[in-house]
Design a protein around this motif. Structure first.
Motif, mmCIF file in Angstrom:
data_model
loop_
_atom_site.group_PDB
_atom_site.id
_atom_site.type_symbol
_atom_site.label_atom_id
_atom_site.label_comp_id
_atom_site.label_asym_id
_atom_site.label_seq_id
_atom_site.Cartn_x
_atom_site.Cartn_y
_atom_site.Cartn_z
ATOM 1 N N ASP A 1 0.824 -1.213 0.000
ATOM 2 C CA ASP A 1 0.000 0.000 0.000
ATOM 3 C C ASP A 1 0.858 1.263 0.000
ATOM 4 O OD1 ASP A 1 -2.302 -1.448 -0.022
ATOM 5 O OD2 ASP A 1 -2.741 -1.238 2.114
ATOM 6 N N VAL A 2 2.110 1.130 0.439
ATOM 7 C CA VAL A 2 3.070 2.231 0.449
ATOM 8 C C VAL A 2 4.304 1.769 -0.309
ATOM 9 C CG1 VAL A 2 4.645 3.571 1.908
ATOM 10 C CG2 VAL A 2 2.261 3.263 2.601
ATOM 11 N N GLY A 3 4.812 2.602 -1.211
ATOM 12 C CA GLY A 3 5.952 2.195 -2.028
ATOM 13 C C GLY A 3 7.292 2.375 -1.353
ATOM 14 N N ARG A 4 7.460 3.514 -0.670
ATOM 15 C CA ARG A 4 8.755 3.838 -0.069
ATOM 16 C C ARG A 4 8.520 4.497 1.283
ATOM 17 N NH1 ARG A 4 12.328 7.447 -3.794
ATOM 18 N NH2 ARG A 4 10.696 8.916 -3.258
ATOM 19 N N VAL A 5 9.497 4.344 2.173
ATOM 20 C CA VAL A 5 9.432 4.985 3.484
ATOM 21 C C VAL A 5 10.759 5.670 3.773
ATOM 22 C CG1 VAL A 5 9.129 4.682 5.971
ATOM 23 C CG2 VAL A 5 7.802 3.272 4.375
ATOM 24 N N VAL A 6 10.689 6.931 4.178
ATOM 25 C CA VAL A 6 11.845 7.642 4.712
ATOM 26 C C VAL A 6 11.616 7.757 6.214
ATOM 27 C CG1 VAL A 6 13.140 9.803 4.749
ATOM 28 C CG2 VAL A 6 12.268 8.912 2.574
ATOM 29 N N LEU A 7 12.494 7.145 6.990
ATOM 30 C CA LEU A 7 12.358 7.102 8.444
ATOM 31 C C LEU A 7 13.317 8.081 9.092
ATOM 32 C CD1 LEU A 7 11.372 5.750 11.133
ATOM 33 C CD2 LEU A 7 13.293 4.149 10.847
ATOM 34 N N LEU A 8 12.792 8.920 9.967
ATOM 35 C CA LEU A 8 13.645 9.782 10.786
ATOM 36 C C LEU A 8 14.168 8.928 11.938
ATOM 37 C CD1 LEU A 8 14.580 12.790 10.977
ATOM 38 C CD2 LEU A 8 12.883 13.018 12.800
ATOM 39 N N SER A 9 15.371 8.409 11.760
ATOM 40 C CA SER A 9 15.994 7.572 12.778
ATOM 41 C C SER A 9 17.035 8.396 13.528
ATOM 42 C CB SER A 9 16.604 6.329 12.123
ATOM 43 O OG SER A 9 17.027 5.396 13.093
ATOM 44 N N SER A 10 17.957 7.735 14.178
ATOM 45 C CA SER A 10 18.930 8.438 15.022
ATOM 46 C C SER A 10 20.262 7.721 15.000
ATOM 47 C CB SER A 10 18.421 8.511 16.470
ATOM 48 O OG SER A 10 19.425 9.014 17.348
ATOM 49 N N ILE A 11 21.326 8.496 15.088
ATOM 50 C CA ILE A 11 22.621 7.905 15.388
ATOM 51 C C ILE A 11 22.467 7.103 16.682
ATOM 52 C CG2 ILE A 11 24.941 8.468 16.209
ATOM 53 C CD1 ILE A 11 24.994 10.765 14.249
ATOM 54 N N GLY A 12 22.996 5.933 16.705
ATOM 55 C CA GLY A 12 22.819 5.024 17.842
ATOM 56 C C GLY A 12 21.932 3.848 17.503
ATOM 57 N N ALA A 13 21.060 4.030 16.500
ATOM 58 C CA ALA A 13 20.187 2.922 16.097
ATOM 59 C C ALA A 13 20.998 1.768 15.531
ATOM 60 C CB ALA A 13 19.155 3.412 15.074
ATOM 61 N N GLU A 14 22.197 2.066 15.013
ATOM 62 C CA GLU A 14 23.032 0.990 14.467
ATOM 63 C C GLU A 14 23.500 0.018 15.542
ATOM 64 O OE1 GLU A 14 25.799 4.703 14.214
ATOM 65 O OE2 GLU A 14 23.675 4.274 14.545
ATOM 66 N N LYS A 15 23.455 0.435 16.821
ATOM 67 C CA LYS A 15 23.842 -0.479 17.897
ATOM 68 C C LYS A 15 22.783 -1.554 18.132
ATOM 69 C CE LYS A 15 26.115 0.932 21.503
ATOM 70 N NZ LYS A 15 26.556 1.640 22.735
ATOM 71 N N ARG A 16 21.551 -1.242 17.747
ATOM 72 C CA ARG A 16 20.409 -2.164 17.819
ATOM 73 C C ARG A 16 19.899 -2.399 19.233
ATOM 74 N NH1 ARG A 16 18.911 -0.736 13.216
ATOM 75 N NH2 ARG A 16 19.206 -2.132 11.436
ATOM 76 N N HIS A 17 20.721 -2.206 20.239
ATOM 77 C CA HIS A 17 20.261 -2.440 21.610
ATOM 78 C C HIS A 17 21.163 -1.678 22.581
ATOM 79 C CE1 HIS A 17 18.249 -4.446 24.908
ATOM 80 N NE2 HIS A 17 19.417 -4.773 25.410
ATOM 81 N N GLY A 18 20.542 -1.228 23.672
ATOM 82 C CA GLY A 18 21.321 -0.598 24.724
ATOM 83 C C GLY A 18 21.395 0.904 24.640
ATOM 84 N N VAL A 19 20.511 1.534 23.841
ATOM 85 C CA VAL A 19 20.539 2.992 23.694
ATOM 86 C C VAL A 19 19.177 3.584 24.052
ATOM 87 C CG1 VAL A 19 21.464 4.840 22.237
ATOM 88 C CG2 VAL A 19 22.053 2.489 21.723
ATOM 89 N N GLY A 20 18.549 3.023 25.076
ATOM 90 C CA GLY A 20 17.297 3.582 25.571
ATOM 91 C C GLY A 20 16.208 3.600 24.524
ATOM 92 N N HIS A 21 15.492 4.715 24.459
ATOM 93 C CA HIS A 21 14.361 4.833 23.536
ATOM 94 C C HIS A 21 14.800 4.739 22.075
ATOM 95 C CE1 HIS A 21 10.378 7.145 22.523
ATOM 96 N NE2 HIS A 21 10.361 5.910 22.102
ATOM 97 N N ILE A 22 16.080 5.000 21.786
ATOM 98 C CA ILE A 22 16.579 4.864 20.418
ATOM 99 C C ILE A 22 16.469 3.418 19.949
ATOM 100 C CG2 ILE A 22 18.648 5.077 18.957
ATOM 101 C CD1 ILE A 22 19.453 7.493 20.652
ATOM 102 N N ASP A 23 16.441 2.464 20.894
ATOM 103 C CA ASP A 23 16.253 1.059 20.515
ATOM 104 C C ASP A 23 14.962 0.861 19.727
ATOM 105 O OD1 ASP A 23 18.573 0.546 21.886
ATOM 106 O OD2 ASP A 23 17.636 -0.585 23.514
ATOM 107 N N ALA A 24 13.960 1.697 19.992
ATOM 108 C CA ALA A 24 12.704 1.582 19.243
ATOM 109 C C ALA A 24 12.916 1.925 17.778
ATOM 110 C CB ALA A 24 11.647 2.507 19.851
ATOM 111 N N LEU A 25 13.726 2.934 17.494
ATOM 112 C CA LEU A 25 14.016 3.280 16.102
ATOM 113 C C LEU A 25 14.772 2.157 15.412
ATOM 114 C CD1 LEU A 25 14.996 7.025 16.585
ATOM 115 C CD2 LEU A 25 12.876 6.130 15.613
#
Length: 291
Positions: free
Chosen positions: A100-124
């Motif tokens: 239903d949606v072709g493309r998504v641009v997500l406003l993420s954050s530095i720290g999301a690359e760690k995948r775990h252990g960065v508080g609420h950034i883990d949700a991103l």
């Protein structure tokens, strides 16, 4: 080309909407209170009124869009911020999965690359992974520390104090949200990128909090000193404010988990934006403090 913009009145979203309109696009904006859009903007956008936490509204409003710009609306003070962020994004993820949606641009954050252990950034990080699994074209913009975070403690700055739980001597990237909006708009208007793309948005330079205090001192015309605090002090203050334990840890974790962070992408032509903190502070922060 149908472009959906969430949080269109925020620091980033408002800039994105303005640039899209100036480019001749009529974006579809998802907003809880249309009155927060100025009259000129309302006349030039397709307004869909609703709450991003309403799954039915998100699915209906996003259906048929070429691209969706998704900003997680979950406040850090939510009772279970990570769960709330993932639940709120679920309708978008499903829309991308079924086409239903072709493309998504997500406003993420530095720290999301760690995948775990960065508080609420883990949700991103979780939203990134879920979008990656849909097979849709997705762009994760991993943004640096916002200049506008300084607006969260205007009272302290008015007293000449910059409080931080970060290491005051460790450089970190800082960025103007308007510059993020420029990158977002450019990506939304570019219809050629495909697959999974990650792009950091670092701002013009890495700064320590001590350097930030010196920059603010000059830009604001008043002495700003650093007040370093520990994680436990932050926890105590947040608990005293009545925040639930998961929210407290989500906030503390964003700082604690970022202290040793080396961003996945280096500073280069693609990741560096132009606005210096000094100019932003003089134009945006100084007038607020002078009031």
């Amino acid at each position: 080309m149908t472009i959906v913009v969430t949080t269109p009145t925020g620091h980033v979203g408002s800039r994105v909407v303005r640039l899209l309109v100036q480019a001749g696009v009529r974006p579809r904006v998802l907003v809880r209170d249309p009155a927060r859009l100025d009259e000129a903007t309302r006349a030039r956008v397709d307004v869909r009124r609703g709450d991003l936490t309403d799954a039915g509204f998100v699915r209906e409003a996003a259906a048929g869009a070429r691209t969706v710009f998704w900003v997680d609306p979950t406040p850090h003070a939510a009772a279970d911020p990570i769960e709330a962020s993932l639940r709120t994004a679920a309708p978008l993820v499903e829309a991308a999965r079924v086409g239903d949606v072709g493309r998504v641009v997500l406003l993420s954050s530095i720290g999301a690359e760690k995948r775990h252990g960065v508080g609420h950034i883990d949700a991103l990080a979780g939203i990134e992974e879920q979008l990656d699994a849909t097979g849709a074209d997705v762009l994760h913009l991993r943004c640096a520390y916002f200049f506008t975070n300084l607006l969260l403690d205007l009272e302290g700055l008015s007293r000449g104090v910059l409080t931080t739980a970060f290491d005051p001597d460790r450089p970190m990237p800082w960025v103007d949200p308007r510059d993020i909006g420029d990158v977002v708009a450019a990506r939304l208007l570019n219809d050629t990128w495909q697959g999974r793309v990650v792009q950091a948005v670092h701002g013009p330079e890495d700064l320590t909090f001590r350097q930030v205090a010196r920059i603010l001192t000059q830009a604001l015309g008043r002495t700003i000193r650093i007040d370093p605090v520990g994680d436990d002090e932050v926890r105590d203050a947040l608990r005293a404010a009545g925040m639930p334990p998961s929210a407290v840890e989500g906030i503390v974790g964003m700082t604690a988990g970022s202290r040793d962070l080396v961003p996945e992408q280096p500073r280069d032509l693609l990741t560096t934006t132009p606005t210096p903190l000094s100019g932003w502070a003089h134009a945006r922060l100084r007038p607020l403090l002078e009031r």
